[in-house]
Design an enzyme around this catalytic site. Structure first.
Site, mmCIF file in Angstrom:
data_model
loop_
_atom_site.group_PDB
_atom_site.id
_atom_site.type_symbol
_atom_site.label_atom_id
_atom_site.label_comp_id
_atom_site.label_asym_id
_atom_site.label_seq_id
_atom_site.Cartn_x
_atom_site.Cartn_y
_atom_site.Cartn_z
ATOM 1 N N TYR A 1 0.826 -1.115 0.081
ATOM 2 C CA TYR A 1 0.172 -0.044 -0.083
ATOM 3 C C TYR A 1 0.813 1.204 -0.033
ATOM 4 O O TYR A 1 1.864 1.371 0.612
ATOM 5 C CB TYR A 1 -0.996 0.016 1.219
ATOM 6 C CG TYR A 1 -1.867 1.182 1.151
ATOM 7 C CD1 TYR A 1 -2.845 1.325 0.415
ATOM 8 C CD2 TYR A 1 -1.471 2.249 1.901
ATOM 9 C CE1 TYR A 1 -3.842 2.147 0.206
ATOM 10 C CE2 TYR A 1 -2.421 3.454 2.000
ATOM 11 C CZ TYR A 1 -3.485 3.500 1.107
ATOM 12 O OH TYR A 1 -4.271 4.520 1.202
ATOM 13 N N TRP B 1 1.218 5.701 -1.827
ATOM 14 C CA TRP B 1 1.042 6.632 -2.826
ATOM 15 C C TRP B 1 1.981 6.512 -3.921
ATOM 16 O O TRP B 1 1.749 7.219 -5.020
ATOM 17 C CB TRP B 1 0.500 7.943 -2.336
ATOM 18 C CG TRP B 1 -0.795 8.035 -1.931
ATOM 19 C CD1 TRP B 1 -1.573 7.421 -1.072
ATOM 20 C CD2 TRP B 1 -1.690 9.034 -2.576
ATOM 21 N NE1 TRP B 1 -2.970 7.927 -1.023
ATOM 22 C CE2 TRP B 1 -2.955 9.029 -2.099
ATOM 23 C CE3 TRP B 1 -1.361 10.481 -3.555
ATOM 24 C CZ2 TRP B 1 -3.905 9.684 -2.064
ATOM 25 C CZ3 TRP B 1 -2.683 11.246 -3.782
ATOM 26 C CH2 TRP B 1 -3.680 10.753 -3.286
#
Ligand SMILES: Nc1nc2c(c(=O)[nH]1)N[C@H]1C(S)=C(S)[C@@H](COP(=O)(O)OP(=O)(O)OC[C@H]3O[C@@H](n4cnc5c(=O)[nH]c(N)nc54)[C@H](O)[C@@H]3O)O[C@H]1N2
Ligand SMILES: Nc1nc2c(c(=O)[nH]1)N[C@H]1C(S)=C(S)[C@@H](COP(=O)(O)OP(=O)(O)OC[C@H]3O[C@@H](n4cnc5c(=O)[nH]c(N)nc54)[C@H](O)[C@@H]3O)O[C@H]1N2
Ligand SMILES: [Mo]
Length: 742
Positions: A110, A112
């Protein structure tokens, strides 16, 4: 004199000009077309060339020597040549695969990472892991875990429809909404950012327009700064929005401001809810008098707000933060019920909206083209975990858990592969994650920087930043398309994630499936051409790749504001012909499905659970997104310029503790403590403190996190058995003055 070249690129915080001299980025400047450019770009030159860059591959010494004496997070690193490090990594992947199977590999990864459609770290690593036989994945996000669980049951919307689909555009709000009620505010600071970037930042300007039109705007939040100055602020105790909304519902019911026709034609289960609202099922009437001491809002103010909401077109907006807390499903469900009672779902400018202001492209109504993609392929392993259950998974191999009606068991993970995220910034209760993180046999990680997670991996590969490679820049709902040029050569020995994974794939015998003999540029052109073809079907002409390269960017002929569809209009017009994706096809005020799960904490209709409090830790800690950066990115470079992270505390709470503006403080609870600098502000509700996320966790021996990461203190508990989302917000802490923060 060295020659300076300047080009435009884009990022998760928008487009900007990058200037280069020789092999160094020396400056950045705003992009002309952006009316409110983000300041985050200022950190780029310092961060890209910062000493915290990983200069070459490294292996953790204790892992290399198979010593059990050193823990991840406390070890030294040994530099190795690329080929040797890749050989070791591929042998280890092969060993774990053959001894424990692909379902022992956790590749959720996980995070960005960076903007850019091809070099998207997570897509890259997922494709690679799919090619080697699959991996245990993670489901949903830290952003919206609880919402993604509850909203499909209540409104039948998936994540994309909830965020971008059935949403009033800003122009519809401007034209039709009378009262904008914002729970958790709508903060232009957060709207700086969106996945892939928002090029024209217009949220603040939008509020100016609303104010000029005389719209009533109310922000219900523990912090004044969560919405622009033009809004009225109603401070609320964190975690009590459901109590407030119940009391608002109570007044709508008592004052006969409820749209009963809508409730019977478009909703199911109002009767069961009403019995709870009126206290027939639990002997507690949910009146304003009941809610007032819980929320810290007077009964008169609650009653007045309910009457305003019931007297005109009202849009109820929820920040994602409300569901990033224990029982975070409930405010989302309750807000749907309140909106259903008002009966304006399906009317322009009315009903409910999620995540405006969380990211910059919500509320923009540009045509949504199908973006350029690097296909991830199919994952042969079906197992997944709700994303924020990672420490539970590592601590309880084969352990049972509940999730949204399923009884599941955790996989037994031996290898963790992470690329493009920083769990030692983003996860809750980092002390607990540190313990869980010791469990896997091997952890492989790519990052450009020595983040807290890189410092806890066994095999560390240095990745390039977005400035060291070429890519396509494009984001959902944004009319701009960018060529993201390579500005400088890779820093140190950094390589692109694609290149690293291609070389591993070759060693593992799956180069043909992963890379197919193509260079990054060949893939980019392929993805771009497919994008251009799809856009052509939508009547949008896209320049050739070479054309885009020479112009650097284009604004596509898409009118933001043209594709205005009224959310839920078809359903409103004819609910039988256009049912929602719920079991009844209607808005589920009562859900038989959820009731059937028999979770005590999540009955069949929304309920209020008071936040848990402990008297030793009387202040409620908020941990919002940082305004000056994207999560933890560039943290080392930013930290150099500033002292510790700033903790916002009300002057009255500070005075009680002998704390003055700028004092070093310790924020503590039973999990540990972290250091911060006190910032005294009346913009926070007394009894609440706020410390933004973003620190690179660095605990001292005494469980003091010197990076000021609030996740030293947060709960790693799951929102509920239904959503199992991240429950970061709203924990109890004490704050003390610290003469010495070491
Ligand atoms: N207490 C608390 N905790 C929270 C939250 C909260 O509200 N409160 N919010 C949560 C939310 S919503 C989120 S989304 C998460 C965010 O958490 P993350 O997404 O993990 O945060 P980032 O700092 O953006 O991490 C991205 C990492 O990718 C690296 N990176 C950048 N580009 C590349 C690349 O090209 N290749 C590779 N390999 N790496 C790259 C960066 O250096 C950085 O380390 O935090 C969560 N944590
Ligand atoms: N500059 C910048 N912008 C970002 C990001 C970033 O890292 N930097 N990250 C992006 C990401 S990944 C995400 S998911 C979004 C997140 O978007 P949000 O979830 O909306 O943002 P937060 O900053 O976590 O919280 C917003 C505010 O909610 C309020 N709040 C907290 N708890 C409660 C409560 O119980 N009730 C009420 N009424 N209010 C409460 C707090 O005062 C807080 O400041 O932001 C995005 N925007
Ligand atoms: Mo997020």
């Amino acid at each position: 004199m060295t020659q300076r070249t300047s080009k435009i690129t884009t990022s998760h915080w928008g487009a900007f000009v990058v200037s280069v001299e020789g092999e160094r980025i020396v400056d950045t400047a705003p992009f002309d077309a952006d009316p409110a450019p983000s300041e985050i770009a200022h950190h780029v030159p310092a961060a890209v060339h910062h000493a915290s860059r990983i200069d070459r591959p490294y292996l953790r010494k204790g892992w290399l020597t198979k010593s059990k004496d050193t823990l991840r997070g406390e070890d030294e690193y040994v530099p190795l040549p690329w080929d040797e490090a890749l050989d070791i990594a591929s042998q280890e992947i092969r060993r774990i695969k053959s001894e424990h199977g692909n379902s022992s590999i956790f590749g959720g990864s996980y995070g960005w990472a960076s903007a850019g459609r091809f070099h998207h770290a997570q897509s890259q690593v997922h494709r690679f892991l799919n090619c080697i036989g699959g991996y245990v994945s993670s489901y949903a996000s830290y952003s919206t875990g609880a919402a993604q669980a509850i909203i499909p049951h209540v409104l039948g919307l998936n994540f994309h429809k909830m965020t971008w689909g059935e949403t009033n555009s800003w122009s519809q709000i401007e034209a039709h909404t009378g009262t904008l009620v914002m729970l958790g505010g709508i903060n232009p600071k957060n709207a700086q950012v969106s996945m892939g970037g928002t090029t024209e930042h217009t949220t603040a300007a939008q509020f100016e327009r609303f104010a000029a039109l005389g719209k009533r705007m109310v922000s219900i939040s523990p912090q004044r700064d969560d919405s622009p100055d033009q809004t009225d602020w109603i401070p609320i105790e964190p975690g009590t929005d459901v109590a407030l909304m119940l009391a608002l519902a109570y007044i709508l019911e008592k004052e006969d401001l409820v749209d009963r026709k809508f409730l019977s034609s478009h909703c199911v289960g109002y009767e069961q809810f009403l019995s709870y609202l009126l206290g027939q099922s639990d002997s507690q009437v949910k009146s304003p008098q009941w809610a007032a001491p819980i929320c810290g809002i007077s009964p008169d103010q609650i009653t007045a707000l309910a009457k305003t909401m019931g007297s005109g077109r009202t849009l109820i907006c929820l920040a994602w933060s409300l569901q990033r807390a224990r029982h975070g499903e409930q405010p989302y469900w309750m807000a749907c019920v309140l909106a259903a009672m008002l009966g304006q779902i399906g009317l322009p400018g009315g009903g409910i909206g999620f995540g405006y202001g969380a990211i910059g492209n919500v509320g923009k109504s540009a045509l949504r083209l199908k973006g350029p993609l690097f296909e991830q392929g199919k994952n042969p392993v079906e197992d997944f975990i709700p994303v924020s259950r990672i420490a539970d998974m590592l601590l309880n191999p084969n352990g049972a858990y509940d999730f949204n009606g399923q009884r599941r068991s955790y996989p037994d993970i031996r290898l963790v592969y992470w690329c493009g995220g920083n769990p030692f910034h983003h996860h809750q209760d980092l002390g607990r994650l540190s313990r869980a993180w010791q469990r896997p046999e091997t952890i492989i990680m790519h990052d450009p920087w020595w983040t807290a997670t890189a410092k806890r991996a066994d095999i560390v590969f240095p990745a390039t930043t977005q400035f060291e490679r070429e890519d396509i820049g494009w984001a959902k709902g944004d009319p701009y398309l960018f060529h993201m040029p390579q500005m400088i050569p890779p820093v140190g020995q950094a390589r692109d994630d694609y290149e690293i994974l291609t070389q591993l794939a070759a060693r593992l015998g799956c180069a043909e499936t992963f890379a197919q003999g193509k260079s990054a540029e060949q893939w980019i052109v392929k993805a771009y051409d497919r994008f251009a073809e799809n856009a052509g079907h939508d009547g949008i002409e896209i320049p050739s790749w070479e054309g885009l390269k020479s112009s650097n960017y284009v604004r596509l002929p898409i009118d933001v504001g043209q594709a205005d569809q009224v959310p839920f209009e078809a359903f409103r017009t004819d609910p039988l012909a256009n049912p929602l994706g719920t079991p009844s096809g209607k808005i589920e005020i009562y859900s038989s499905t959820i009731a059937g799960f028999s979770y005590d904490e999540v009955p069949g209709h929304p309920v209020f659970h008071p936040p848990q409090t402990q008297s030793e830790y009387p202040l409620r800690l908020l941990s919002p997104q940082p305004g000056d950066k994207l999560h933890s990115q560039f943290q080392a470079a930013i930290e150099e310029k500033k002292s510790h992270a700033a903790l916002v505390i009300h002057p009255a709470d500070a005075e009680d503790r002998g704390i003055q503006q700028g004092d070093p403080v310790k924020v503590q609870n039973n999990k540990g403590s972290c250091v911060a600098t006190a910032m005294l502000k009346t913009t926070v509700k007394p009894g609440v403190v706020s410390l933004p996320t973003g620190g690179w966790f660095s605990p001292s021996a005494g469980r003091v996190d010197l990076s000021g990461n609030p996740n030293m203190l947060t709960d790693d508990c799951g929102t509920s058995l239904l959503g199992q989302g991240a429950a970061a917000h709203n924990v109890g802490v004490q704050v003390i003055k610290a003469s010495n923060t070491q």
